[in-house]
Structure formats: C-alpha cells, structure tokens
Design a protein around this motif. Structure first.
Motif, PDB file in Angstrom:
ATOM      1  N   ARG A   1      46.460  15.062  47.236  1.00  0.00           N
ATOM      2  CA  ARG A   1      45.106  15.214  46.705  1.00  0.00           C
ATOM      3  C   ARG A   1      44.189  14.084  47.162  1.00  0.00           C
ATOM      4  NH1 ARG A   1      45.831  14.297  41.456  1.00  0.00           N
ATOM      5  NH2 ARG A   1      44.923  12.239  41.657  1.00  0.00           N
ATOM      6  N   GLU A   2      44.695  12.862  47.131  1.00  0.00           N
ATOM      7  CA  GLU A   2      43.866  11.695  47.444  1.00  0.00           C
ATOM      8  C   GLU A   2      43.709  11.434  48.942  1.00  0.00           C
ATOM      9  OE1 GLU A   2      42.107   9.746  45.238  1.00  0.00           O
ATOM     10  OE2 GLU A   2      42.718  11.227  43.734  1.00  0.00           O
ATOM     11  N   TYR A   3      44.765  11.685  49.720  1.00  0.00           N
ATOM     12  CA  TYR A   3      44.767  11.291  51.130  1.00  0.00           C
ATOM     13  C   TYR A   3      44.891  12.447  52.112  1.00  0.00           C
ATOM     14  CZ  TYR A   3      45.821   6.552  49.376  1.00  0.00           C
ATOM     15  OH  TYR A   3      45.794   5.349  48.745  1.00  0.00           O
ATOM     16  N   GLY A   4      45.348  13.595  51.668  1.00  0.00           N
ATOM     17  CA  GLY A   4      45.613  14.693  52.591  1.00  0.00           C
ATOM     18  C   GLY A   4      47.024  14.621  53.153  1.00  0.00           C
ATOM     19  N   GLU A   5      47.319  15.554  54.049  1.00  0.00           N
ATOM     20  CA  GLU A   5      48.688  15.692  54.576  1.00  0.00           C
ATOM     21  C   GLU A   5      49.058  14.661  55.634  1.00  0.00           C
ATOM     22  OE1 GLU A   5      51.219  17.640  53.684  1.00  0.00           O
ATOM     23  OE2 GLU A   5      50.042  18.611  52.124  1.00  0.00           O
TER      24      GLU A   5
ATOM     25  N   THR B   1      46.458   8.058  40.199  1.00  0.00           N
ATOM     26  CA  THR B   1      45.934   7.298  41.332  1.00  0.00           C
ATOM     27  C   THR B   1      47.044   7.036  42.354  1.00  0.00           C
ATOM     28  OG1 THR B   1      46.460   5.169  40.319  1.00  0.00           O
ATOM     29  CG2 THR B   1      44.286   6.119  39.811  1.00  0.00           C
ATOM     30  N   PRO B   2      46.666   6.713  43.582  1.00  0.00           N
ATOM     31  CA  PRO B   2      47.686   6.378  44.584  1.00  0.00           C
ATOM     32  C   PRO B   2      48.597   5.221  44.157  1.00  0.00           C
ATOM     33  CG  PRO B   2      45.619   6.839  45.668  1.00  0.00           C
ATOM     34  CD  PRO B   2      45.335   6.818  44.182  1.00  0.00           C
ATOM     35  N   LYS B   3      48.043   4.260  43.427  1.00  0.00           N
ATOM     36  CA  LYS B   3      48.867   3.139  42.944  1.00  0.00           C
ATOM     37  C   LYS B   3      49.986   3.666  42.044  1.00  0.00           C
ATOM     38  CE  LYS B   3      48.303  -1.140  40.282  1.00  0.00           C
ATOM     39  NZ  LYS B   3      47.290  -2.010  39.662  1.00  0.00           N
ATOM     40  N   THR B   4      49.642   4.606  41.180  1.00  0.00           N
ATOM     41  CA  THR B   4      50.636   5.183  40.286  1.00  0.00           C
ATOM     42  C   THR B   4      51.593   6.095  41.046  1.00  0.00           C
ATOM     43  OG1 THR B   4      49.041   5.023  38.496  1.00  0.00           O
ATOM     44  CG2 THR B   4      50.953   6.398  38.097  1.00  0.00           C
TER      45      THR B   4
ATOM     46  N   ARG C   1      51.232   7.509  53.643  1.00  0.00           N
ATOM     47  CA  ARG C   1      51.916   7.573  52.336  1.00  0.00           C
ATOM     48  C   ARG C   1      52.378   8.996  52.028  1.00  0.00           C
ATOM     49  NH1 ARG C   1      52.171   2.839  49.794  1.00  0.00           N
ATOM     50  NH2 ARG C   1      50.504   1.331  50.083  1.00  0.00           N
ATOM     51  N   THR C   2      51.548   9.969  52.341  1.00  0.00           N
ATOM     52  CA  THR C   2      51.940  11.365  52.138  1.00  0.00           C
ATOM     53  C   THR C   2      53.123  11.711  53.029  1.00  0.00           C
ATOM     54  OG1 THR C   2      49.604  11.879  51.719  1.00  0.00           O
ATOM     55  CG2 THR C   2      51.083  13.742  52.081  1.00  0.00           C
ATOM     56  N   ILE C   3      53.071  11.281  54.267  1.00  0.00           N
ATOM     57  CA  ILE C   3      54.148  11.565  55.213  1.00  0.00           C
ATOM     58  C   ILE C   3      55.462  10.937  54.733  1.00  0.00           C
ATOM     59  CG2 ILE C   3      54.968  11.192  57.579  1.00  0.00           C
ATOM     60  CD1 ILE C   3      51.929  11.174  58.385  1.00  0.00           C
ATOM     61  N   GLY C   4      55.406   9.671  54.348  1.00  0.00           N
ATOM     62  CA  GLY C   4      56.623   8.988  53.887  1.00  0.00           C
ATOM     63  C   GLY C   4      57.205   9.619  52.636  1.00  0.00           C
ATOM     64  N   THR C   5      56.348  10.022  51.716  1.00  0.00           N
ATOM     65  CA  THR C   5      56.824  10.637  50.481  1.00  0.00           C
ATOM     66  C   THR C   5      57.386  12.028  50.759  1.00  0.00           C
ATOM     67  OG1 THR C   5      55.223   9.330  49.248  1.00  0.00           O
ATOM     68  CG2 THR C   5      56.169  11.211  48.106  1.00  0.00           C
TER      69      THR C   5
ATOM     70  N   ALA D   1      54.460  12.123  42.804  1.00  0.00           N
ATOM     71  CA  ALA D   1      53.871  11.209  43.790  1.00  0.00           C
ATOM     72  C   ALA D   1      53.226  11.985  44.932  1.00  0.00           C
ATOM     73  CB  ALA D   1      54.944  10.258  44.333  1.00  0.00           C
ATOM     74  N   LEU D   2      53.925  12.972  45.426  1.00  0.00           N
ATOM     75  CA  LEU D   2      53.433  13.747  46.563  1.00  0.00           C
ATOM     76  C   LEU D   2      52.147  14.496  46.212  1.00  0.00           C
ATOM     77  CD1 LEU D   2      53.983  14.400  49.477  1.00  0.00           C
ATOM     78  CD2 LEU D   2      55.536  16.214  48.731  1.00  0.00           C
ATOM     79  N   ALA D   3      52.076  15.056  45.016  1.00  0.00           N
ATOM     80  CA  ALA D   3      50.864  15.773  44.597  1.00  0.00           C
ATOM     81  C   ALA D   3      49.657  14.838  44.587  1.00  0.00           C
ATOM     82  CB  ALA D   3      51.075  16.404  43.224  1.00  0.00           C
TER      83      ALA D   3
END
Length: 195
Positions: A102-106, A66-69, A110-114, A96-98
């Motif tokens: 998967r959950e939010y897209g590119e 999950t995103p929390k994890t 959060r994806t951008i920061g990671t 984390a990035l995977a």
C-alpha cells in the motif's frame, strides 16, 4: 555487540513513557530494536514479548499501519518462523506485506524482500506452487533493482534451484545454483560462507 546495545536501549525506555503519539511511536522503535538484540542473544521468548509490546505501542500511537510498523511485523514473522510457529509467522508477514504494498508499491526493496520472506515461508510449508511465482518475480525485481551481485538475487536463485531439483529438472537446478554462486562471489567475495 547485542548485549551492549540492549543495555543502551534499556536506558531509553524510561525516557519514552509519555502518552503522546510521538513518544509511543519512538517507544515502538526502541522496543523493536530491543527485540532484535534479545533475538541475537538467544532470548527468543523475550524477543517475542518485545515485538508484541512494540506493536502495542504503535497501535496506541496511531501508527499501526506504517512502514515502520511493517518492519516490526516482518521481524516478528521471521522470529516466529524460526520458532516453528508457521501459521502465526505467515499472518505477520502478510500484515507487513500489505502495508508495504500500500505504501510503496510492488517494486520497492522492502516489498520485494518481504515477498521473498513470504515465499520462503511457503516453501518451508511445502507450498511450492504458491512460492515459485513469488520467487520468480522477486528474482527479476532484485536483478533489475540491485544487479547480479545482490545476495537477495542469489538467495532467490538458490530457492528456485532447490524447487527445480525437487521437481526433477536437474539441468535447470544446476543453472540456478550456478547463477547463485556467481552472484555470491560477485557480491560477497570468494570466501563467504554461502559458497
């Protein structure tokens, strides 16, 4: 105050010792916050144990993907990077990035920061060729999402400027650093330590 926060979080742990998925998921969150408090206090070994226990609780709760994890993986990666454990840090940041992709897209923040964290780790390891396109993409995404006063945009400009300097492209390096400075001034003020 990290010490006071840790004391409050310590009180919460016994309340979450049930085996239900919800209690384990909440325990994972509390343990993650305890890890951050320990890191702030300089207890890096304790922070690592807390992060690892948080991931274990999430696994037992069935919330390991999950995103929390993902946030726990990201924070553990940053701790490991700071401790010089580059290979382990990269594995955690990629987990984390995977999840975020998967959950939010590119284009989610959060994806951008990671992705930016991964690029920074690649730079630390000397892999400019892999880091540069990630930084160029995250710079564009940060600018589009947050505008030119966002410190993450400034950070990417600084890293791209450093790459340009290393590659002998001095005029380009100066331009990147000037954009970073303007970004920091706009978003953080004239007296921020980044300036």
């Amino acid at each position: 105050d990290a010490k006071a926060a840790l004391a409050l979080l310590d009180e919460a742990v016994p309340l979450l010792q049930a085996d239900s998925a919800r209690a384990l998921d909440e325990l994972a969150g509390v343990l993650s916050y305890r890890a951050l408090a320990r890191k702030a206090l300089g207890d890096f070994a304790g922070a690592r144990v807390e992060f690892e226990n948080a991931l274990s609780a999430a696994q037992r709760a069935g919330t390991a993907d999950t995103p929390k994890t993902a946030a726990i993986h990201n924070n553990l990666a940053l701790l490991l990077r700071d401790r010089g454990e580059a290979r382990a840090a990269r594995a955690e940041i990629e987990r984390a990035l995977a999840i975020y992709r998967r959950e939010y897209g590119e284009n989610h923040y959060r994806t951008i920061g990671t992705t930016q964290n991964l690029a920074s780790m690649l730079l630390d390891g000397g892999d400019i060729a892999a880091a540069k396109p990630l930084l160029e993409r995250t710079a564009e995404q940060n600018l589009k999402l947050f505008g030119d006063g966002n410190s993450d945009y400034g950070n990417t400009q600084t890293m791209l400027g450093n790459i340009a300097r290393e590659e002998g492209r001095y005029d380009e390096s100066i331009a990147y650093h000037q954009r970073a400075e303007a970004t920091y001034r706009k978003g953080l003020g004239d007296h921020h330590p980044y300036l």
